[in-house]
Scaffold this motif. Structure first.
Motif, mmCIF file in Angstrom:
data_model
loop_
_atom_site.group_PDB
_atom_site.id
_atom_site.type_symbol
_atom_site.label_atom_id
_atom_site.label_comp_id
_atom_site.label_asym_id
_atom_site.label_seq_id
_atom_site.Cartn_x
_atom_site.Cartn_y
_atom_site.Cartn_z
ATOM 1 N N MET A 29 35.265 24.784 56.000
ATOM 2 C CA MET A 29 36.189 25.475 55.067
ATOM 3 C C MET A 29 35.536 25.638 53.686
ATOM 4 S SD MET A 29 39.270 26.704 54.725
ATOM 5 C CE MET A 29 40.309 27.196 53.373
ATOM 6 N N LEU A 75 25.646 43.320 41.413
ATOM 7 C CA LEU A 75 25.068 44.548 41.953
ATOM 8 C C LEU A 75 25.755 45.787 41.415
ATOM 9 C CD1 LEU A 75 24.586 43.447 45.637
ATOM 10 C CD2 LEU A 75 22.779 44.318 44.157
ATOM 11 N N SER A 76 27.018 45.625 41.121
ATOM 12 C CA SER A 76 27.761 46.804 40.683
ATOM 13 C C SER A 76 27.647 47.035 39.190
ATOM 14 C CB SER A 76 29.237 46.661 41.059
ATOM 15 O OG SER A 76 29.752 45.525 40.432
ATOM 16 N N GLY A 77 26.915 46.211 38.508
ATOM 17 C CA GLY A 77 26.807 46.345 37.057
ATOM 18 C C GLY A 77 26.057 47.589 36.653
ATOM 19 N N SER A 78 26.399 48.112 35.485
ATOM 20 C CA SER A 78 25.629 49.214 34.926
ATOM 21 C C SER A 78 25.443 48.946 33.454
ATOM 22 C CB SER A 78 26.364 50.540 35.127
ATOM 23 O OG SER A 78 27.421 50.645 34.227
ATOM 24 N N LYS A 80 32.535 28.036 53.698
ATOM 25 C CA LYS A 80 32.959 29.433 53.769
ATOM 26 C C LYS A 80 33.449 29.917 52.384
ATOM 27 C CE LYS A 80 36.735 30.784 55.765
ATOM 28 N NZ LYS A 80 37.718 30.759 56.834
ATOM 29 N N ARG A 81 34.183 29.012 51.732
ATOM 30 C CA ARG A 81 34.712 29.376 50.415
ATOM 31 C C ARG A 81 33.568 29.667 49.435
ATOM 32 N NH1 ARG A 81 37.714 24.822 48.950
ATOM 33 N NH2 ARG A 81 39.094 25.238 50.663
ATOM 34 N N LEU A 113 29.365 35.822 47.565
ATOM 35 C CA LEU A 113 29.391 37.250 47.891
ATOM 36 C C LEU A 113 30.054 38.044 46.769
ATOM 37 C CD1 LEU A 113 28.986 39.524 50.041
ATOM 38 C CD2 LEU A 113 31.297 39.007 50.804
ATOM 39 N N LEU A 114 31.182 37.531 46.276
ATOM 40 C CA LEU A 114 31.909 38.228 45.209
ATOM 41 C C LEU A 114 31.055 38.322 43.954
ATOM 42 C CD1 LEU A 114 35.535 36.780 45.524
ATOM 43 C CD2 LEU A 114 34.610 38.849 46.510
ATOM 44 N N SER A 148 30.574 30.569 50.269
ATOM 45 C CA SER A 148 29.856 31.798 50.616
ATOM 46 C C SER A 148 30.630 33.039 50.181
ATOM 47 C CB SER A 148 29.561 31.853 52.121
ATOM 48 O OG SER A 148 30.779 31.831 52.826
ATOM 49 N N VAL A 149 31.968 32.969 50.291
ATOM 50 C CA VAL A 149 32.784 34.107 49.837
ATOM 51 C C VAL A 149 32.629 34.294 48.334
ATOM 52 C CG1 VAL A 149 35.148 34.940 49.504
ATOM 53 C CG2 VAL A 149 34.473 34.029 51.717
ATOM 54 N N LEU A 159 46.693 46.976 34.959
ATOM 55 C CA LEU A 159 46.268 47.715 33.766
ATOM 56 C C LEU A 159 44.830 47.369 33.428
ATOM 57 C CD1 LEU A 159 49.347 47.053 31.492
ATOM 58 C CD2 LEU A 159 48.776 49.191 32.609
ATOM 59 N N LEU A 185 28.275 40.814 44.394
ATOM 60 C CA LEU A 185 28.763 42.196 44.325
ATOM 61 C C LEU A 185 29.006 42.614 42.888
ATOM 62 C CD1 LEU A 185 31.182 42.097 47.355
ATOM 63 C CD2 LEU A 185 29.224 43.613 47.113
ATOM 64 N N LEU A 186 29.516 41.675 42.110
ATOM 65 C CA LEU A 186 29.761 41.991 40.704
ATOM 66 C C LEU A 186 28.458 42.327 40.000
ATOM 67 C CD1 LEU A 186 32.464 39.477 39.477
ATOM 68 C CD2 LEU A 186 32.585 41.945 39.532
ATOM 69 N N ALA A 231 31.280 48.574 46.888
ATOM 70 C CA ALA A 231 30.935 48.099 45.547
ATOM 71 C C ALA A 231 29.431 47.970 45.377
ATOM 72 C CB ALA A 231 31.600 46.760 45.279
ATOM 73 N N SER A 249 27.508 50.815 43.676
ATOM 74 C CA SER A 249 27.873 51.292 42.341
ATOM 75 C C SER A 249 26.684 51.463 41.419
ATOM 76 C CB SER A 249 28.881 50.347 41.712
ATOM 77 O OG SER A 249 28.266 49.113 41.460
ATOM 78 N N GLY A 250 25.722 50.543 41.504
ATOM 79 C CA GLY A 250 24.563 50.632 40.629
ATOM 80 C C GLY A 250 23.811 51.931 40.834
ATOM 81 N N ALA A 276 51.630 44.742 28.955
ATOM 82 C CA ALA A 276 50.666 43.648 29.097
ATOM 83 C C ALA A 276 49.426 43.887 28.245
ATOM 84 C CB ALA A 276 50.260 43.501 30.559
ATOM 85 N N ARG A 277 49.275 45.113 27.797
ATOM 86 C CA ARG A 277 48.115 45.454 26.976
ATOM 87 C C ARG A 277 48.456 45.356 25.482
ATOM 88 N NH1 ARG A 277 46.517 50.991 28.554
ATOM 89 N NH2 ARG A 277 45.468 50.227 30.370
ATOM 90 N N TRP A 309 36.411 48.770 33.804
ATOM 91 C CA TRP A 309 35.882 47.823 34.783
ATOM 92 C C TRP A 309 36.918 46.778 35.178
ATOM 93 C CZ3 TRP A 309 31.187 47.597 37.138
ATOM 94 C CH2 TRP A 309 30.198 48.430 36.631
#
Lengths: 410, 182
Positions: free
Chosen positions: A1, A18-21, A4-5, A11-12, A7-8, B179, A15-16, B20, B23-24, A143-144, B33
């Motif tokens: 358990m 990798l998705s950066g710009s 797995k946690r 992964l998250l 590894s998840v 939001l 991904l964050l 995802a 995206s890069g 909320a903003r 974001w």
């Protein structure tokens, strides 16, 4: 358990990353003669056709001409777009242009809904003109709440890939009427520059796409290349929280002063650093002058700045009041030694320095700024000195209250 | 059997998150974001969760600006409000995949903004605060409306899945507002 946690989570996180710009800097890489990096702005070496408009009616005439002559697109970002006579006049012209297949898009700050006249957003929608609001102030977005303070105070027009107009005038009667009809004394600057146009176009599309689901694409808005060798200026673009450049520009300009500084700034709410700078300049014998407005349609815009007048006088500044019985001085400029100029939407206060998107131009040269100097002389001729005694009278609770309101609220 | 079930859950999460990674490479400027979400939800008895009205709140990340298969990740907390009990508090880790943005021009006059209907599917892990138990659910959100800076979801159905018999109750998110902040 637990494996797995882990590894998840890995992964998250991956991904964050990798998705950066990366975000592009607004600072220009060009640095001719070491001057381009003198200010935190976009250096535009290709400026031509610089022209100033100091009254609402003169700008309205020009705006109407530009709208009529537009062939491809008109992009407008205006802090306020109001549903009043002049606002509708501009909107009706834009609608007519849209019917000729000219692309028209309007961004307005959500503050338009919180001033005395009605916001023109419903009217724009009724006319079929694409419009989007910056940072909408709505219950569904509660909320903003802290971010509601952040506003888009800029006023700029981009037309047909070549013409840029920017300054302090909104699309509303108070801006576009003549001074005799209670229109502001204000400024708009028209010029051509590929660098400035591309920079503002990118900002415009980014802001539009942030708030509208009708996404715009940069390739749909061709930009004409201006011949190089024009006169240079800096585009002072405060576009996000992370890069507050306006205060820095005011300070750097003050550092260049050798004889005198003129601040045409009706909403001056100085902080400690600004007072220190003024004190230092005065100690060096440099004259610091601040021009306020005697006529104000709204009390808060008069009482708020008045509260700090005595501090400015004690720091050594000379304060002046532009005496026009029908026109509020909404013009925002700083002129140093009759040779350095910045004009645009930015006020000399905390809100403009840190809480608002602002847009100014900055340039050097008496020739380029000749019209600004002439107009300054006209205003000086119609101004009177604010005395220490008068400033002391503004130290009451009423003035303090409006000062506090204006500090954050603008 | 158990191993296969675990793998299939992982596959659902990975499939939801896979876009995802691209995206890069897209290289487009993305205005938003990260944001916050808050919602109100409830669960059927056979999920084993304490009987209560629940609120959910947390942060989400949406790394892409695409109109088809747009993924988002979220983490937050779900907590009971009416009949508040400590054992009802759950950490929420999940992903959501917006299937498509369909322009909804009819909403413009009412909301003064260009909006889209943006149905989505998703999956969540709900983990107890002592990390001793977890629930897995998949969700479908047909009534989901996207403005440029936020997403409003109405009546999103969550189905809880276990190894056997494969279904263990359901949940309903009555309303959720997400939001963007940055």
């Amino acid at each position: 358990m637990s494996k797995k946690r882990v590894s998840v989570m890995c992964l998250l996180v991956s991904l964050l990353f990798l998705s950066g710009s990366c975000t592009s800097s607004q600072h220009s890489p060009e640095d001719p003669a070491g001057g381009a990096s003198a200010f935190p702005g976009v250096y535009c070496p290709d400026v031509s056709g610089l022209h100033f408009y100091f009254t609402g009616d003169s700008f309205l005439d020009k705006a109407e001409e530009l709208i009529r002559d537009a062939r491809q697109y008109i992009l407008i970002d205006s802090f306020l777009v109001l549903d009043d006579e002049r606002g509708k006049e501009v909107i009706d012209l834009l609608k007519a242009k849209m019917e000729e297949n000219v692309g028209v898009y309007v961004i307005t700050d959500s503050s338009s809904a919180y001033v005395q006249a009605r916001s023109a957003v419903p009217y724009l929608i009724e006319q079929g003109i694409p419009v989007t609001e910056y940072n909408p102030i709505r219950g569904s977005r509660a909320a903003r709440l802290p971010l509601f303070l952040y506003r888009d105070h800029r006023k700029f027009w981009l037309i047909d890939g070549k013409t840029v107009i920017l300054g302090g005038q909104n699309i509303a009667c108070h801006s576009l009427n003549s001074p005799e009809e209670f229109g502001h004394t204000d400024s708009m600057v028209e010029f051509r520059s590929t660098v400035a146009f591309r920079t503002l176009l990118r900002c415009y599309i980014r802001e539009w796409n942030a708030y509208s689901m009708d996404k715009l694409r940069q390739q749909d808005f061709p930009v004409q290349t201006q011949p190089r060798g024009g006169t240079p200026l800096w585009l002072i673009l405060q576009d996000c929280f992370q890069d507050p450049v306006i205060g820095e520009v005011f300070y750097r300009l003050m550092d260049k002063a050798e004889k005198e500084v003129w601040l045409v700034q009706s909403y001056t709410l100085p902080n400690r650093e600004m007072l220190t700078r003024i004190r230092e300049l005065s100690a060096k014998g440099i004259s610091v002058n601040i021009l306020y407005s005697s006529y104000n349609a709204y009390e808060r815009f008069h009482y708020g700045p008045c509260y700090r007048m005595i501090d400015l006088i004690e720091a050594g500044a000379n304060l002046w009041e532009y005496e026009n019985p029908t026109s509020h001085l909404h013009y925002k400029a700083m002129i140093v030694d009759e040779s350095w100029f910045t004009i645009g939407s930015a006020n000399l206060n905390f809100r403009s320095c840190y809480l608002s998107k602002e847009l100014n131009i900055l340039f050097k040269g008496k020739k380029m700024g000749g019209a600004v100097l002439d107009h300054l002389e006209t205003m000086k001729a119609h101004s009177r000195r604010i005395t220490e005694k008068q400033a002391l009278e503004y130290r009451g609770a009423k003035y303090l209250l409006y000062y506090l309101l204006l500090y954050l609220g603008g | 059997m158990k191993m296969r079930f675990q793998l299939s859950k992982m596959m659902i999460v990975i499939i939801l998150l896979f876009p995802a990674v691209k995206s890069g490479a897209l290289g487009t400027e993305k205005p938003w974001w990260i944001g916050i979400y808050a919602g109100t939800c409830g669960f059927s008895e056979n999920t084993g969760l304490p009987e209560a009205e629940y609120l959910s709140a947390g942060i989400f990340v949406e790394p892409l600006s695409v109109h088809v298969f747009n993924p988002a990740l979220k983490c937050g907390v779900i907590f009971p409000i009416a009949h508040c009990r400590k054992e009802g508090v759950l950490f929420q880790f999940g992903g959501e995949l917006t299937l498509i943005d369909i322009p909804a021009s009819g909403l413009r006059d009412r909301f003064y903004a260009a909006m889209c209907i943006s149905p989505a599917v998703g999956a969540d892990y709900l983990v107890s605060t002592d990390f001793q138990s977890a629930l897995f659910d998949v969700s479908i959100s047909p009534l989901r409306f996207r403005a440029g800076d936020g997403v409003l979801t109405l009546c999103s159905l969550h189905v809880f899945i276990i190894e056997s018999p494969g279904f263990e109750g359901w949940g309903l998110v009555l309303f959720e507002a997400a939001l963007f902040l940055f």
